[in-house]
Design a protein around this motif. Structure first.
Motif, PDB file in Angstrom:
ATOM      1  N   ARG A   1       0.839  -1.203   0.000  1.00 58.34           N
ATOM      2  CA  ARG A   1       0.000   0.000   0.000  1.00 58.34           C
ATOM      3  C   ARG A   1       0.877   1.258   0.000  1.00 58.34           C
ATOM      4  NH1 ARG A   1      -5.361  -0.354   0.365  1.00 58.34           N
ATOM      5  NH2 ARG A   1      -6.427   1.653   0.407  1.00 58.34           N
ATOM      6  N   VAL A   2       1.958   1.252   0.798  1.00 58.59           N
ATOM      7  CA  VAL A   2       2.873   2.397   0.828  1.00 58.59           C
ATOM      8  C   VAL A   2       3.483   2.631  -0.551  1.00 58.59           C
ATOM      9  CG1 VAL A   2       5.065   3.246   1.756  1.00 58.59           C
ATOM     10  CG2 VAL A   2       3.398   2.195   3.290  1.00 58.59           C
ATOM     11  N   GLN A   3       3.998   1.561  -1.182  1.00 57.39           N
ATOM     12  CA  GLN A   3       4.626   1.687  -2.506  1.00 57.39           C
ATOM     13  C   GLN A   3       3.610   2.120  -3.559  1.00 57.39           C
ATOM     14  OE1 GLN A   3       7.770   1.477  -3.081  1.00 57.39           O
ATOM     15  NE2 GLN A   3       8.539   0.586  -1.176  1.00 57.39           N
ATOM     16  N   GLN A   4       2.413   1.590  -3.458  1.00 61.05           N
ATOM     17  CA  GLN A   4       1.368   1.920  -4.428  1.00 61.05           C
ATOM     18  C   GLN A   4       1.039   3.407  -4.410  1.00 61.05           C
ATOM     19  OE1 GLN A   4      -2.300  -0.120  -3.605  1.00 61.05           O
ATOM     20  NE2 GLN A   4      -3.437   0.903  -5.239  1.00 61.05           N
ATOM     21  N   ILE A   5       0.872   3.973  -3.218  1.00 63.57           N
ATOM     22  CA  ILE A   5       0.516   5.395  -3.112  1.00 63.57           C
ATOM     23  C   ILE A   5       1.700   6.280  -3.516  1.00 63.57           C
ATOM     24  CG2 ILE A   5      -0.222   7.212  -1.524  1.00 63.57           C
ATOM     25  CD1 ILE A   5      -1.761   5.070   0.031  1.00 63.57           C
ATOM     26  N   LEU A   6       2.911   5.854  -3.181  1.00 58.94           N
ATOM     27  CA  LEU A   6       4.095   6.614  -3.611  1.00 58.94           C
ATOM     28  C   LEU A   6       4.149   6.697  -5.133  1.00 58.94           C
ATOM     29  CD1 LEU A   6       7.082   5.510  -1.305  1.00 58.94           C
ATOM     30  CD2 LEU A   6       6.145   7.807  -1.544  1.00 58.94           C
ATOM     31  N   ASN A   7       3.942   5.583  -5.796  1.00 60.31           N
ATOM     32  CA  ASN A   7       3.986   5.561  -7.264  1.00 60.31           C
ATOM     33  C   ASN A   7       2.839   6.352  -7.865  1.00 60.31           C
ATOM     34  OD1 ASN A   7       6.245   3.899  -7.158  1.00 60.31           O
ATOM     35  ND2 ASN A   7       5.038   2.010  -7.230  1.00 60.31           N
ATOM     36  N   LEU A   8       1.664   6.225  -7.251  1.00 64.00           N
ATOM     37  CA  LEU A   8       0.469   6.888  -7.783  1.00 64.00           C
ATOM     38  C   LEU A   8       0.601   8.405  -7.753  1.00 64.00           C
ATOM     39  CD1 LEU A   8      -2.411   6.156  -8.843  1.00 64.00           C
ATOM     40  CD2 LEU A   8      -3.215   6.453  -6.500  1.00 64.00           C
ATOM     41  N   ARG A   9       1.239   8.933  -6.696  1.00 64.70           N
ATOM     42  CA  ARG A   9       1.339  10.389  -6.536  1.00 64.70           C
ATOM     43  C   ARG A   9       2.712  10.941  -6.909  1.00 64.70           C
ATOM     44  NH1 ARG A   9      -1.777  12.680  -1.355  1.00 64.70           N
ATOM     45  NH2 ARG A   9      -0.932  14.540  -2.385  1.00 64.70           N
ATOM     46  N   GLY A  10       3.482  10.131  -7.616  1.00 65.84           N
ATOM     47  CA  GLY A  10       4.779  10.592  -8.104  1.00 65.84           C
ATOM     48  C   GLY A  10       5.811  10.752  -7.013  1.00 65.84           C
ATOM     49  N   GLY A  11       5.649  10.003  -5.941  1.00 59.48           N
ATOM     50  CA  GLY A  11       6.619  10.058  -4.849  1.00 59.48           C
ATOM     51  C   GLY A  11       7.873   9.263  -5.183  1.00 59.48           C
ATOM     52  N   SER A  12       8.844   9.363  -4.289  1.00 63.51           N
ATOM     53  CA  SER A  12      10.119   8.706  -4.557  1.00 63.51           C
ATOM     54  C   SER A  12      10.639   8.021  -3.301  1.00 63.51           C
ATOM     55  CB  SER A  12      11.145   9.739  -5.038  1.00 63.51           C
ATOM     56  OG  SER A  12      12.436   9.191  -5.046  1.00 63.51           O
ATOM     57  N   VAL A  13      11.074   6.762  -3.470  1.00 65.22           N
ATOM     58  CA  VAL A  13      11.723   6.040  -2.374  1.00 65.22           C
ATOM     59  C   VAL A  13      13.020   6.728  -1.990  1.00 65.22           C
ATOM     60  CG1 VAL A  13      12.802   3.852  -1.726  1.00 65.22           C
ATOM     61  CG2 VAL A  13      10.647   3.845  -2.991  1.00 65.22           C
ATOM     62  N   LYS A  14      13.712   7.294  -2.988  1.00 62.49           N
ATOM     63  CA  LYS A  14      14.993   7.975  -2.728  1.00 62.49           C
ATOM     64  C   LYS A  14      14.798   9.164  -1.785  1.00 62.49           C
ATOM     65  CE  LYS A  14      17.384   6.773  -7.028  1.00 62.49           C
ATOM     66  NZ  LYS A  14      17.982   7.304  -8.280  1.00 62.49           N
ATOM     67  N   VAL A  15      13.702   9.889  -1.978  1.00 61.83           N
ATOM     68  CA  VAL A  15      13.419  11.052  -1.119  1.00 61.83           C
ATOM     69  C   VAL A  15      13.200  10.591   0.317  1.00 61.83           C
ATOM     70  CG1 VAL A  15      11.770  12.884  -0.626  1.00 61.83           C
ATOM     71  CG2 VAL A  15      12.471  12.457  -2.976  1.00 61.83           C
ATOM     72  N   VAL A  16      12.447   9.518   0.489  1.00 62.93           N
ATOM     73  CA  VAL A  16      12.190   8.992   1.831  1.00 62.93           C
ATOM     74  C   VAL A  16      13.491   8.557   2.489  1.00 62.93           C
ATOM     75  CG1 VAL A  16      11.014   7.197   3.161  1.00 62.93           C
ATOM     76  CG2 VAL A  16       9.851   8.275   1.219  1.00 62.93           C
ATOM     77  N   ARG A  17      14.342   7.870   1.723  1.00 62.02           N
ATOM     78  CA  ARG A  17      15.624   7.419   2.266  1.00 62.02           C
ATOM     79  C   ARG A  17      16.508   8.602   2.663  1.00 62.02           C
ATOM     80  NH1 ARG A  17      17.021   2.467  -1.974  1.00 62.02           N
ATOM     81  NH2 ARG A  17      15.744   0.877  -0.940  1.00 62.02           N
ATOM     82  N   HIS A  18      16.501   9.642   1.842  1.00 61.02           N
ATOM     83  CA  HIS A  18      17.303  10.845   2.158  1.00 61.02           C
ATOM     84  C   HIS A  18      16.828  11.490   3.458  1.00 61.02           C
ATOM     85  CE1 HIS A  18      19.514  14.585   1.685  1.00 61.02           C
ATOM     86  NE2 HIS A  18      18.365  15.248   1.840  1.00 61.02           N
TER      87      HIS A  18
END
Length: 582
Positions: A533-550
C-alpha cells in the motif's frame, strides 16, 4: 469615607503585576520605583489616629479626636494636589539613607530586646523603621548604586527583618516585613536588574549569600492568606523568586532545595478556591523544572508527580472556568512534561496511573486534550518510555490515539494549539510505540494499520505529501537566500546553517521525519499488505523512495542528541537497516 473607614484605612501595596481573583490587590497607577511615597496616610499618622480613637472609646476627650479627624480629612483632600519636588538623589544621599536605615533598625532591635513584653515602648521605632524603608524604594531606580546596599550591610539587615516578629502589635501587624518584601521586589525587578549588570550581580550575590529564598519561604509559612495583606505579601514574595530565577537560572536548584519546591507543592494542593497566588505558584513551579534534572528529581522524591496528577484530574471532565485557571492548567501540564524528561519520574508517572488519566482526557474532548497528548508524547518517547508504551496499549490507548491520527480536531482555537503541533504529537506517540513495543502489543499496533482496507496507511501517506511539499517550499526559499548571501560575499558560518535548519524544522521537517519513520517501520513489519500500500501510493502520486531514504538518513544523523555514543550508534544502525530494506 466615613469615620469607620478612616479608622481601618491602609494604603494599598502595589504587586508586581495585577492580582486577579479573590483577595488580590491591584497595583495603583503610581510607579513606586520613581521614588514617590504612596499617597494617603503614613504608618505613623494611622497609628496616632488609632490611638486617638482608642482613647475616645475608653471615655477620653473628644476634642483631640475631632482635631485629629480634621487633620486627616484635610490630608485626604489634599492628595490630588501636586507634591513638592523631591530632592535630587545621588550617591551621597543614598549613603545617608542607608545609614539612617541601619541606625533605626539597630534602635528598634535594641528596644525589642529591652522591652519584649511592652510593645508600646518600641512602637515609635517600628514606625520610624517602616518610614525609612519606604524612602529606600528610590534606590530601585538606580541599580548602579546597588553596591552601596551591600557595602553598607543593608542587604543583611533587610534579610534579618524578614523574620521580624511584631504580630503582638495590633496596630500594623507585619508592616515592617511587608515593607521589606515590597522593597526587595522592586530592587530585583528584572528590567531594573538588566539596566546595570554589575550592580545586579553584586546585589543577587549578597541576597543568595544571605539565604534569601530560605528566609522568604519561612516567612510565607507563617502567613494566613485569608488576610488580604498577607495574601498580597505572598504574591510579592513569589515575584522576588521569579525575578532572581529569571536573572540567574542556575539558582533554581538552590531555591528548590531551600524549601521553595516543598512550599509550592503544598500551596498548589491546598483545598482553597482558585486565586492569583495559586496561578503564580504553578508558574514558578514550571520555571524551576525547566531544563533542570536536579529540580525534577527533587519533585519526584517529594511525590510531586502525584500532586500534579491530582490537580490536573479536575480538568478531566470540566474545562477551566476562566482564562487564568486555563493558564494554571497549562503551567501544571508544562511542569509534568518537564518532569517526564527524567526517566525515574516516568516510573512514578506509570505507578500513579498517569497514563490512564491522560487517556481519559483524550476521550473526553475537553480543553485538556491537547496538553494531555503532549504529556503522553513526553512519557513514551525514547527507550525510557518502553514501559509506558506497553501499558498504553494494555489500557486500550490505541482506540483513543488513532481517531486523533485519522482526523485533526477542528476545535483547538481555545487551547491555541496548531494543527501541526497536534499532528506532531500524534505521530511522535505512534513512532515511539513502533520503537518500543514488543511481541503481542507490537502486533496489535500493526493490525491497526490494516483495518478498514488500510485507511490509516492512506492517511499517513496524505500527511507525508502534505509536509513534504511544505519542507520543499522552505528549502527553495532557504537556497535562494544562500545564493543571495554568496553573491554579496557573505560567509555562511555554522550559526547561519543552524538557523536555516531550525527554519526547516519549523516548516514541518520534524513531522515529516516522524511520518517517514512510521512508513519504513510498517513496510518492514512483514505484513506485505502494508508495504504494497505504501509503494502503491508513492507511485500513484509521483513520490520517490529515494526522497524517503534521504529524509531518514538526515533523521538518523540528528537522533540521540544528549544520549551516550553507544546508544546513538546502535539507534542509527537500526534506522539505516530499516531504510535499506524499504
Amino acid at each position: 469615607m466615613d469615620v469607620g473607614e478612616l479608622l481601618n484605612y491602609q494604603p494599598d501595596r502595589g504587586a508586581k503585576r495585577p492580582r486577579g481573583g479573590g483577595g488580590g490587590a491591584v497595583g495603583g497607577d503610581e510607579d513606586t520605583r520613581g521614588g514617590k511615597q504612596q499617597k494617603g496616610l503614613s504608618a505613623r499618622e494611622l497609628a496616632r489616629y488609632r490611638e486617638a480613637a482608642a482613647g475616645t472609646e475608653g471615655g477620653g476627650p473628644t476634642e483631640d479626636l475631632t482635631g485629629d479627624k480634621k487633620r486627616i480629612l484635610e490630608k485626604l483632600m489634599d492628595q490630588d494636589e501636586e507634591e513638592p519636588e523631591a530632592e535630587p538623589v545621588d550617591e551621597s544621599s543614598v549613603k545617608k539613607m542607608i545609614l539612617t536605615f541601619e541606625k533605626r533598625s539597630y534602635k528598634n532591635q535594641e528596644l525589642r530586646i529591652k522591652f519584649p513584653d511592652n510593645p508600646e515602648k518600641f512602637m515609635e521605632s517600628e514606625l520610624d523603621l517602616n518610614d525609612i524603608i519606604q524612602e529606600m524604594h528610590v534606590i530601585a531606580t538606580m541599580p548602579e548604586l546597588y553596591h552601596l546596599l551591600v557595602e553598607l550591610n543593608a542587604v543583611h539587615s533587610l534579610l534579618g527583618l524578614l523574620s521580624h516578629e511584631n504580630t503582638d502589635i495590633l496596630l500594623l501587624p507585619n508592616e515592617t516585613c511587608w515593607s521589606v518584601v515590597d522593597l526587595l521586589q522592586e530592587l530585583t525587578d528584572i528590567d531594573t536588574l538588566q539596566e546595570s549588570e554589575e550592580g545586579a550581580e553584586v546585589l543577587i550575590d549578597s541576597l543568595l549569600e544571605g539565604q534569601v529564598v530560605a528566609l522568604l519561604v519561612q516567612n510565607m509559612e507563617r502567613l494566613d492568606e485569608q488576610v488580604k495583606e498577607e495574601a498580597d505579601g505572598i504574591y510579592n514574595t513569589l515575584a522576588i523568586t521569579e525575578n532572581i530565577a529569571e536573572f540567574r537560572p542556575g539558582l533554581c536548584t538552590e531555591a528548590a532545595q531551600q524549601g521553595l519546591m516543598q512550599w509550592l507543592l503544598k500551596r498548589i494542593k491546598a483545598k482553597i478556591p482558585f486565586d492569583a497566588n495559586k496561578l503564580y505558584c504553578s508558574e514558578i513551579l514550571a520555571i524551576l523544572l525547566q531544563n533542570n534534572d536536579n529540580t525534577r528529581e527533587l519533585l519526584g522524591e517529594m511525590d510531586g508527580i502525584d500532586v500534579l496528577l491530582q490537580q490536573l484530574s479536575v480538568f478531566k471532565r470540566h474545562n477551566p472556568s476562566t482564562a487564568e485557571e486555563q493558564e494554571m492548567m497549562e503551567n501544571l501540564f508544562d511542569a509534568l512534561c518537564s518532569c517526564l524528561m527524567l526517566s525515574a519520574n516516568r516510573d512514578r508517572f506509570l505507578k500513579g496511573e498517569g497514563l490512564q488519566l491522560m487517556n481519559l482526557m483524550l476521550r473526553e474532548k475537553k480543553m485538556s486534550r491537547t496538553s494531555s497528548m503532549k504529556v503522553l508524547d513526553h512519557g513514551m518517547i525514547g527507550p525510557e518510555g518502553a514501559d509506558n508504551c506497553h501499558k498504553f496499549v494494555d489500557i486500550l490507548g490505541l482506540r483513543t490515539i488513532f481517531p486523533l491520527f485519522m482526523k485533526t480536531p477542528k476545535k483547538m482555537k481555545k487551547t491555541a494549539a496548531s494543527e501541526k503541533e497536534h499532528e506532531e504529537h500524534v505521530c511522535s506517540i505512534i513512532a515511539s510505540m513502533l520503537r518500543n513495543l514488543k511481541s503481542q502489543q507490537r502486533s496489535r499496533l500493526f493490525n491497526k494499520f490494516t483495518e478498514n482496507d488500510c485507511e490509516k496507511v492512506d492517511r499517513l501517506m496524505e500527511m507525508h505529501f502534505k509536509y513534504l511539499e511544505a519542507v520543499q517550499q522552505a528549502d527553495k526559499r532557504i537556497e535562494g537566500e544562500k545564493h543571495e548571501m554568496v553573491r554579496r560575499g557573505e560567509i555562511l558560518d555554522d550559526g547561519m546553517e543552524d538557523e536555516f535548519y531550525l527554519r526547516r524544522l519549523d516548516a514541518g521537517l520534524f513531522v515529516l521525519q516522524l511520518i517517514c519513520y512510521i512508513m519504513v517501520e510498517i513496510s518492514n513489519s512483514g505484513i506485505s499488505q502494508l508495504q504494497q500500500r505504501v509503494q502503491q501510493i508513492l507511485n500513484l502520486r509521483g513520490g520517490s523512495v529515494k526522497v524517503v531514504r534521504h529524509i531518514m538518513r538526515e533523521y538518523a544523523e540528528s537522533i540521540g542528541d544528549g544520549k551516550p555514543d553507544e546508544f546513538k550508534e546502535a539507534e542509527r544502525k537500526r534506522i539505516m537497516d530499516l531504510v535499506e530494506n524499504f
